[in-house]
Enzyme design. Structure first.
Site, mmCIF file in Angstrom:
data_model
loop_
_atom_site.group_PDB
_atom_site.id
_atom_site.type_symbol
_atom_site.label_atom_id
_atom_site.label_comp_id
_atom_site.label_asym_id
_atom_site.label_seq_id
_atom_site.Cartn_x
_atom_site.Cartn_y
_atom_site.Cartn_z
ATOM 1 N N HIS A 46 35.009 45.291 31.328
ATOM 2 C CA HIS A 46 34.574 44.179 32.179
ATOM 3 C C HIS A 46 33.412 43.468 31.485
ATOM 4 O O HIS A 46 32.526 44.125 30.920
ATOM 5 C CB HIS A 46 34.150 44.702 33.548
ATOM 6 C CG HIS A 46 33.722 43.596 34.467
ATOM 7 N ND1 HIS A 46 34.637 42.731 35.046
ATOM 8 C CD2 HIS A 46 32.499 43.193 34.867
ATOM 9 C CE1 HIS A 46 33.972 41.839 35.772
ATOM 10 N NE2 HIS A 46 32.677 42.102 35.682
ATOM 11 N N ARG A 54 53.038 46.244 46.699
ATOM 12 C CA ARG A 54 52.168 46.719 45.624
ATOM 13 C C ARG A 54 52.614 48.112 45.167
ATOM 14 O O ARG A 54 52.622 48.430 43.978
ATOM 15 C CB ARG A 54 50.732 46.785 46.181
ATOM 16 C CG ARG A 54 49.671 46.396 45.211
ATOM 17 C CD ARG A 54 48.350 46.244 45.934
ATOM 18 N NE ARG A 54 48.000 44.848 46.110
ATOM 19 C CZ ARG A 54 47.365 44.122 45.201
ATOM 20 N NH1 ARG A 54 47.009 44.644 44.052
ATOM 21 N NH2 ARG A 54 47.083 42.863 45.427
ATOM 22 N N ASN A 83 38.833 50.708 31.772
ATOM 23 C CA ASN A 83 38.823 49.251 31.975
ATOM 24 C C ASN A 83 37.631 48.669 31.230
ATOM 25 O O ASN A 83 36.612 49.345 31.046
ATOM 26 C CB ASN A 83 38.684 48.927 33.468
ATOM 27 C CG ASN A 83 38.685 47.432 33.735
ATOM 28 O OD1 ASN A 83 39.509 46.692 33.191
ATOM 29 N ND2 ASN A 83 37.756 46.959 34.556
ATOM 30 N N ARG A 85 45.218 42.868 38.019
ATOM 31 C CA ARG A 85 45.804 43.310 39.288
ATOM 32 C C ARG A 85 44.967 44.458 39.812
ATOM 33 O O ARG A 85 44.652 45.395 39.057
ATOM 34 C CB ARG A 85 47.229 43.850 39.108
ATOM 35 C CG ARG A 85 48.272 42.858 38.763
ATOM 36 C CD ARG A 85 48.567 41.868 39.847
ATOM 37 N NE ARG A 85 49.209 42.415 41.031
ATOM 38 C CZ ARG A 85 49.363 41.706 42.142
ATOM 39 N NH1 ARG A 85 48.898 40.469 42.222
ATOM 40 N NH2 ARG A 85 49.968 42.221 43.186
ATOM 41 N N LEU A 103 44.623 47.880 41.622
ATOM 42 C CA LEU A 103 45.549 49.002 41.737
ATOM 43 C C LEU A 103 45.191 49.828 42.969
ATOM 44 O O LEU A 103 44.015 49.991 43.293
ATOM 45 C CB LEU A 103 45.454 49.867 40.478
ATOM 46 C CG LEU A 103 45.945 49.147 39.204
ATOM 47 C CD1 LEU A 103 45.428 49.845 37.950
ATOM 48 C CD2 LEU A 103 47.459 49.053 39.190
HETATM 49 C C1 GAR Z 1 37.983 40.094 29.027
HETATM 50 O O1 GAR Z 1 36.783 39.378 28.944
HETATM 51 C C2 GAR Z 1 37.825 41.279 29.965
HETATM 52 O O2 GAR Z 1 36.553 41.864 29.895
HETATM 53 C C3 GAR Z 1 38.048 40.641 31.297
HETATM 54 O O3 GAR Z 1 39.121 39.765 31.083
HETATM 55 C C4 GAR Z 1 39.068 39.282 29.742
HETATM 56 C C5 GAR Z 1 40.428 39.480 29.126
HETATM 57 O O4 GAR Z 1 40.493 38.889 27.849
HETATM 58 N N1 GAR Z 1 38.333 41.609 32.302
HETATM 59 C C6 GAR Z 1 37.855 41.533 33.536
HETATM 60 O O5 GAR Z 1 37.215 40.596 33.945
HETATM 61 C C7 GAR Z 1 38.203 42.725 34.423
HETATM 62 N N2 GAR Z 1 37.548 42.602 35.669
HETATM 63 P P1 GAR Z 1 41.584 39.364 26.817
HETATM 64 O O6 GAR Z 1 42.944 39.219 27.514
HETATM 65 O O7 GAR Z 1 41.476 38.407 25.683
HETATM 66 O O8 GAR Z 1 41.310 40.775 26.431
#
Ligand code: GAR
Length: 223
Positions: free
Chosen positions: A112, A68, A110, A94, A96
Site C-alpha cells: 500500500h 463475492r 499486500n 478487490r 476479500l
Molecule cells: C500501487 O501503488 C499499490 O501500492 C497500490 O496500487 C498501485 C498498483 O500499481 N495498492 C493499493 O492502493 C492497495 N490499497 P501497480 O499495478 O503498478 O503495481
C-alpha cells in the site's frame, strides 16, 4: 537448497509491482518463484507482460460472479491449481472476505502506498498533500479483513517535497514500492519474517536497518 515458495500474484491493472516481484524472483537464489498471475479485470495491462515472460496468467472477472464468495471460491481454486503457497496482492483492488483471508492467513501479502496505519484506502497521495504530511512512504503487510491492515513486514519512507503533486509524489513512492516489495517477499519466503501475536518477528542476520528511508533526491539508499 530448500524448495522455492510458489507465489501467486494478484493484480487489477498496470502491474508494475508484479513486474518488480517477477524480476526479483528471476534473480539467483531468490527463495520464491512466480506460479501464476491472476487478474480480476480482463483488461489489466500486467497480464500481457507476465504472459510474454512465460508466467501462467489467469483472468477471473469478478463481474461474472453473482456473489463475492463465488468469485473467491474460483480464485482460491485457481491458486491451488497452480500450487501457490504465498499470495502477493499487487494493486489488486478487490476487498476479500474473512473466509478467504482466513484460508490464506499469514500467507498473503499486500503493498500500500502509505506508511500504514496512516492513510489506508484510495487517493492516498492527495490526502497526504492536503494534510501537509512531510514524510510518507509505502508498506508491505500481511493481509487481514480490514482494508490495508495487518502485521507490517517492511516500510520505506519517502520525503514529501513542497512542489509535489499527487502524481510526482506517487511516482516517487512507486519507485520505493518496487524496491520494498521484493525485499519483504524475500523475508517472508525465506522464513525470516513470521507473525507472532499479530506483529512480525524478524530473524535477520545481519540485522538489516528498518524502516528504510528514501530521501526525495536519492533512491539508491534502498539498495
Ligand atoms: C500501487 O501503488 C499499490 O501500492 C497500490 O496500487 C498501485 C498498483 O500499481 N495498492 C493499493 O492502493 C492497495 N490499497 P501497480 O499495478 O503498478 O503495481
Amino acid at each position: 537448497m530448500t524448495a522455492k515458495r510458489k507465489v501467486g500474484i494478484l493484480i487489477s491493472g498496470r502491474g508494475s509491482n508484479m513486474q518488480s516481484l517477477a524480476r526479483a524472483m528471476a534473480t539467483p537464489n531468490f527463495p520464491a518463484e512466480p506460479a501464476v498471475v491472476i487478474s480480476n479485470r480482463p483488461e489489466a495491462e500486467g497480464l500481457d507482460w507476465a504472459a510474454e515472460r512465460g508466467i501462467p496468467t489467469v483472468t477471473i472477472d469478478h463481474k461474472a460472479f453473482a456473489t463475492r464468495m463465488a468469485f473467491e471460491a474460483r480464485l482460491h481454486q485457481s491458486l491451488l491449481d497452480h500450487g501457490v503457497d504465498l499470495i502477493c496482492n499487487a494493486g489488486f483492488m478487490r476487498m476479500l472476505t474473512g473466509s478467504f483471508v482466513d484460508r490464506w492467513r499469514d500467507r498473503q501479502l499486500n503493498i500500500h502506498p502509505s506508511l500504514l496505519p496512516a492513510f489506508p484506502g484510495l487517493k492516498t497521495h492527495e490526502r497526504v498533500l492536503q494534510q501537509g504530511i512531510l514524510i510518507t512512504g509505502c508498506t508491505v503487510h500481511f493481509i487481514r479483513t480490514e482494508m490495508d491492515a495487518g502485521p507490517i513486514i517492511a516500510q520505506a519512507a519517502v520525503a514529501v517535497l513542497p512542489s509535489d503533486t499527487p502524481e510526482t509524489l506517487g511516482a516517487r513512492v512507486l519507485k520505493a514500492e518496487h524496491k520494498l516489495y521484493p525485499l519483504a517477499l524475500r523475508l517472508v519466503a525465506s522464513g525470516q519474517a513470521t507473525v507472532e501475536n499479530e506483529t512480525v518477528k524478524f530473524t535477520l542476520e545481519p540485522q538489516e536497518p528498518m524502516p528504510l528511508f528514501v530521501p526525495a533526491s536519492n533512491l539508491t539508499t534502498l539498495g
